[in-house]
Design an enzyme around this catalytic site. Structure first.
Site, PDB file in Angstrom:
ATOM      1  N   PRO A 101      44.404 132.167 -16.585  1.00  0.00           N
ATOM      2  CA  PRO A 101      45.646 131.569 -16.076  1.00  0.00           C
ATOM      3  C   PRO A 101      46.882 132.284 -16.610  1.00  0.00           C
ATOM      4  CG  PRO A 101      44.106 129.853 -16.619  1.00  0.00           C
ATOM      5  CD  PRO A 101      43.484 131.140 -17.078  1.00  0.00           C
ATOM      6  N   CYS A 102      47.821 132.543 -15.719  1.00  0.00           N
ATOM      7  CA  CYS A 102      48.952 133.408 -16.056  1.00  0.00           C
ATOM      8  C   CYS A 102      50.280 132.672 -16.124  1.00  0.00           C
ATOM      9  CB  CYS A 102      49.065 134.539 -15.036  1.00  0.00           C
ATOM     10  SG  CYS A 102      49.208 133.967 -13.322  1.00  0.00           S
ATOM     11  N   ALA A 103      50.307 131.360 -15.878  1.00  0.00           N
ATOM     12  CA  ALA A 103      51.575 130.630 -15.809  1.00  0.00           C
ATOM     13  C   ALA A 103      52.384 130.753 -17.099  1.00  0.00           C
ATOM     14  CB  ALA A 103      51.305 129.155 -15.495  1.00  0.00           C
ATOM     15  N   ALA A 104      51.691 130.884 -18.236  1.00  0.00           N
ATOM     16  CA  ALA A 104      52.401 130.952 -19.513  1.00  0.00           C
ATOM     17  C   ALA A 104      53.225 132.223 -19.661  1.00  0.00           C
ATOM     18  CB  ALA A 104      51.394 130.862 -20.671  1.00  0.00           C
ATOM     19  N   PHE A 105      52.899 133.266 -18.870  1.00  0.00           N
ATOM     20  CA  PHE A 105      53.590 134.545 -19.003  1.00  0.00           C
ATOM     21  C   PHE A 105      54.479 134.873 -17.809  1.00  0.00           C
ATOM     22  CE2 PHE A 105      49.350 134.967 -21.065  1.00  0.00           C
ATOM     23  CZ  PHE A 105      49.797 134.881 -22.372  1.00  0.00           C
TER      24      PHE A 105
END
Length: 363
Positions: A101-105
């Site tokens: 999951p990439c939402a944090a970046f």
């Protein structure tokens, strides 16, 4: 080179692609966009992991008969679990894929304010900024010949660069040569501007250099992708598949849309991006029409795209099965790696790494 017509193979055509002898497994598989790209390139997907129930439902609806879908939290999965399932030993998997999951970046989110925090992600609440290290844990234990990992461009921008360096070191630590490049889907056969950071690795004992696909000399536009679909030029009120409204919600949002020229975007409560027929689609994000997210809209009419249009713009087959309501189906496409993009990456790994190794009798 003359630009060929835009066309994504049907699911039946993908299923009919002959197996090239190489196997793959997938982590953080989502609805199966990456997996479908590997299948387009002739690889056999033996095992996949997806924890989000709604995404797993879509993955299951389109999965190959050869694929075992594991729906546990990746933190609970061991290399032994995977190897026992696919009946292989460590070192015998040809390619390991992963899209943590990439939402944090993402630069469209809160970034470092959410690092180390348990928060809402799709249908769950969990910490997501540490999941890349679950990929590297399994990588070290499985020792696949090659791997491909994907994340957002924001991972190499601003304060996230520290995470990028940690991830790169962690990918190299188990004995891999690793290359990371920013690739844009619009130059890899997808009618969408979508930047993704792609890591490609090859095990050091194989003495090969990681390879990335070269960009095409042409791009596809929104018109190329959806111009032949029924209703593509119409002011449709509801999505033909789900019956749910396509119209922009709220007078102020619709008024703003009329002030935008095709190809322009503007931020209000919702970030609107009015598509242009003669340009690639703007990035399809995971959530449509909610506060703080970017909603792409039809070039000529104040409506969202139909699901048929979203499939085309996302590089999916017309008959790819999406499950859930309209917004859940949009989310699946918005979170996915476009299959056509991943097919180009898979073809490069196949032709420049795996085939030469096989031809030399080294695998």
């Amino acid at each position: 080179m003359t630009k060929p017509p835009y066309r994504v193979p049907s699911m039946a055509e993908v299923r009919a692609v002959p197996w090239n002898g190489f196997n793959a497994i997938s982590t953080f598989s989502g609805c199966g966009g990456s997996s479908l790209g590997y299948r387009m390139a002739g690889l056999r997907m033996l095992w996949a992991s997806e924890f989000i129930p709604a995404a797993a439902d879509t993955y299951r609806a389109n999965a190959s008969e050869h694929t075992v879908l594991d729906t546990r939290d990746i933190r609970q999965v061991t290399a032994k679990d995977i190897l026992d399932t696919v009946n292989l030993k460590a070192g015998e998997i040809d390619l390991m894929d992963g899209s943590p999951p990439c939402a944090a970046f993402s630069t469209s989110g809160k970034r470092e304010a959410g690092w180390g925090v348990v928060k809402t992600y799709s249908d769950t609440r969990q910490r997501v900024d540490d999941l890349f290290f679950e990929f590297t844990r399994l990588l070290g234990d499985l020792q696949p010949r090659t791997f491909v990992a994907e994340n957002v461009a924001g991972l190499v921008q601003g304060t996230a660069k520290g995470y990028f360096k940690e991830i790169l070191a962690a990918l190299r630590r188990p004995g891999y040569r690793v290359s990371a490049k920013l690739l844009d889907a619009q130059w890899l056969g997808v009618p969408q501007r979508r930047h993704r950071l792609i890591f490609v690795g090859v095990r050091e004992d194989l003495a090969m250099v990681p390879a990335h696909p070269k960009p095409l000399t042409y791009r596809y536009t929104v018109r190329d992708a959806v111009g032949d679909l029924p209703g593509a030029f119409d002011d449709l009120q509801n999505d033909p598949e789900t019956g749910q409204p396509l119209t922009l919600r709220g007078y102020s949002v619709e008024k703003l849309w009329h002030e935008l020229r095709p190809g322009e975007g503007h931020k209000l409560r919702t970030s609107l991006k009015r598509l242009s027929w003669d340009q690639p689609c703007a990035t399809i994000v995971a959530r449509a029409g909610t506060a703080g997210t970017a909603a792409i809209t039809h070039p000529d009419h104040p409506r969202y795209p139909t699901l048929a249009e979203l499939r085309r713009l996302g590089g999916f087959p017309d008959d790819f099965v999406l499950t859930g309501n309209y917004y859940r189906r949009w989310e699946r496409i918005g979170r996915a790696v476009p299959p056509v993009m991943m097919a180009r990456i898979a073809e490069t790994v196949r032709d420049e790494l795996l085939v030469p190794l096989r031809d030399a009798g080294r695998i």
